[in-house]
Design a protein around this motif. Sequence first.
Motif, PDB file in Angstrom:
ATOM      1  N   VAL A 151      34.109  29.740   9.270  1.00 30.30           N
ATOM      2  CA  VAL A 151      32.757  29.235   9.547  1.00 30.30           C
ATOM      3  C   VAL A 151      31.750  30.394   9.573  1.00 30.30           C
ATOM      4  O   VAL A 151      30.691  30.323   8.943  1.00 30.30           O
ATOM      5  CB  VAL A 151      32.725  28.458  10.881  1.00 30.30           C
ATOM      6  CG1 VAL A 151      31.297  28.216  11.326  1.00 30.30           C
ATOM      7  CG2 VAL A 151      33.469  27.146  10.730  1.00 30.30           C
ATOM      8  N   PHE A 152      32.091  31.476  10.274  1.00 30.82           N
ATOM      9  CA  PHE A 152      31.166  32.602  10.340  1.00 30.82           C
ATOM     10  C   PHE A 152      30.978  33.244   8.966  1.00 30.82           C
ATOM     11  O   PHE A 152      29.865  33.594   8.572  1.00 30.82           O
ATOM     12  CB  PHE A 152      31.653  33.651  11.348  1.00 30.82           C
ATOM     13  CG  PHE A 152      31.405  33.239  12.762  1.00 30.82           C
ATOM     14  CD1 PHE A 152      30.118  33.206  13.268  1.00 30.82           C
ATOM     15  CD2 PHE A 152      32.443  32.866  13.579  1.00 30.82           C
ATOM     16  CE1 PHE A 152      29.865  32.810  14.568  1.00 30.82           C
ATOM     17  CE2 PHE A 152      32.216  32.472  14.885  1.00 30.82           C
ATOM     18  CZ  PHE A 152      30.925  32.442  15.381  1.00 30.82           C
ATOM     19  N   LEU A 153      32.053  33.386   8.221  1.00 34.00           N
ATOM     20  CA  LEU A 153      31.959  33.993   6.897  1.00 34.00           C
ATOM     21  C   LEU A 153      31.168  33.107   5.937  1.00 34.00           C
ATOM     22  O   LEU A 153      30.349  33.606   5.151  1.00 34.00           O
ATOM     23  CB  LEU A 153      33.367  34.251   6.360  1.00 34.00           C
ATOM     24  CG  LEU A 153      33.474  35.163   5.155  1.00 34.00           C
ATOM     25  CD1 LEU A 153      32.901  36.542   5.468  1.00 34.00           C
ATOM     26  CD2 LEU A 153      34.919  35.306   4.719  1.00 34.00           C
ATOM     27  N   THR A 161      41.681  31.480  11.685  1.00 30.51           N
ATOM     28  CA  THR A 161      41.204  31.261  10.317  1.00 30.51           C
ATOM     29  C   THR A 161      40.002  30.314  10.247  1.00 30.51           C
ATOM     30  O   THR A 161      39.016  30.644   9.593  1.00 30.51           O
ATOM     31  CB  THR A 161      42.355  30.756   9.421  1.00 30.51           C
ATOM     32  OG1 THR A 161      43.429  31.686   9.499  1.00 30.51           O
ATOM     33  CG2 THR A 161      41.908  30.626   7.987  1.00 30.51           C
ATOM     34  N   PRO A 162      40.015  29.151  10.901  1.00 24.37           N
ATOM     35  CA  PRO A 162      38.821  28.290  10.830  1.00 24.37           C
ATOM     36  C   PRO A 162      37.582  28.929  11.459  1.00 24.37           C
ATOM     37  O   PRO A 162      36.471  28.758  10.952  1.00 24.37           O
ATOM     38  CB  PRO A 162      39.231  27.039  11.609  1.00 24.37           C
ATOM     39  CG  PRO A 162      40.706  27.035  11.611  1.00 24.37           C
ATOM     40  CD  PRO A 162      41.122  28.472  11.588  1.00 24.37           C
ATOM     41  N   ALA A 189      34.550  33.321   0.237  1.00 23.68           N
ATOM     42  CA  ALA A 189      35.230  33.177   1.535  1.00 23.68           C
ATOM     43  C   ALA A 189      36.731  32.984   1.345  1.00 23.68           C
ATOM     44  O   ALA A 189      37.529  33.540   2.106  1.00 23.68           O
ATOM     45  CB  ALA A 189      34.633  32.005   2.315  1.00 23.68           C
ATOM     46  N   ILE A 190      37.122  32.206   0.344  1.00 23.37           N
ATOM     47  CA  ILE A 190      38.554  31.993   0.085  1.00 23.37           C
ATOM     48  C   ILE A 190      39.231  33.310  -0.266  1.00 23.37           C
ATOM     49  O   ILE A 190      40.302  33.627   0.264  1.00 23.37           O
ATOM     50  CB  ILE A 190      38.744  30.950  -1.046  1.00 23.37           C
ATOM     51  CG1 ILE A 190      38.391  29.554  -0.545  1.00 23.37           C
ATOM     52  CG2 ILE A 190      40.168  30.990  -1.585  1.00 23.37           C
ATOM     53  CD1 ILE A 190      38.265  28.517  -1.641  1.00 23.37           C
ATOM     54  N   LEU A 217      26.608  24.262   9.164  1.00 21.94           N
ATOM     55  CA  LEU A 217      26.388  24.701   7.795  1.00 21.94           C
ATOM     56  C   LEU A 217      25.389  23.824   7.034  1.00 21.94           C
ATOM     57  O   LEU A 217      25.212  23.997   5.837  1.00 21.94           O
ATOM     58  CB  LEU A 217      27.714  24.725   7.029  1.00 21.94           C
ATOM     59  CG  LEU A 217      28.578  25.956   7.254  1.00 21.94           C
ATOM     60  CD1 LEU A 217      29.960  25.750   6.658  1.00 21.94           C
ATOM     61  CD2 LEU A 217      27.935  27.188   6.665  1.00 21.94           C
ATOM     62  N   GLY A 218      24.757  22.893   7.709  1.00 21.54           N
ATOM     63  CA  GLY A 218      23.796  22.016   7.043  1.00 21.54           C
ATOM     64  C   GLY A 218      22.486  22.744   6.790  1.00 21.54           C
ATOM     65  O   GLY A 218      22.001  23.477   7.639  1.00 21.54           O
ATOM     66  N   MET A 219      21.909  22.513   5.596  1.00 23.14           N
ATOM     67  CA  MET A 219      20.641  23.170   5.257  1.00 23.14           C
ATOM     68  C   MET A 219      19.471  22.393   5.843  1.00 23.14           C
ATOM     69  O   MET A 219      19.461  21.169   5.844  1.00 23.14           O
ATOM     70  CB  MET A 219      20.462  23.210   3.730  1.00 23.14           C
ATOM     71  CG  MET A 219      21.301  24.236   3.036  1.00 23.14           C
ATOM     72  SD  MET A 219      20.847  25.913   3.463  1.00 23.14           S
ATOM     73  CE  MET A 219      19.130  25.971   3.033  1.00 23.14           C
TER      74      MET A 219
END
Length: 124
Positions: free
Chosen positions: A97-99, A92-93, A58-59, A32-34
């Motif tokens: 991540v994908f979402l 869930t994890p 996402a939540i 997820l790093g830009m």
Amino acid sequence: MPDARPGISPLMAGLQCRCPRCGKGPLFEHVLGMRERCSHCGLDYKFVDTGDGPAVFAIFILGFLCLGGTLIAEFKFGVPWWAHVLLLGVLTPILAVFLLRFLKATLIALQYKNKAEEGRLAKD
Ligand SMILES: [Zn+2]
């Protein structure tokens, strides 16, 4: 704010996690790093400011799906407690991540397309 080239569809940029201008350069490094800039067209990603938007979406989405799935599994199928732990602990994890990647890339592409930025009294 970067120049106003039309860019690609925000949905496609989000699905592919690609640069919002050219649609070819990857947006993230690692998970997820830009990245600093697009490796294909050189678009500087300093304009990116999605804040907590992707996490909030996402939540809400994952909370609805996971809680609904858990309730259905429990009351319709009678799944034992350890299966809930395994399913939710693993699923869930991975889904998160994908979402998060999809939502973050989509919001970045929407920010680029709509030239969204903080309000100012005068242009620099
Ligand atoms: Zn690019």
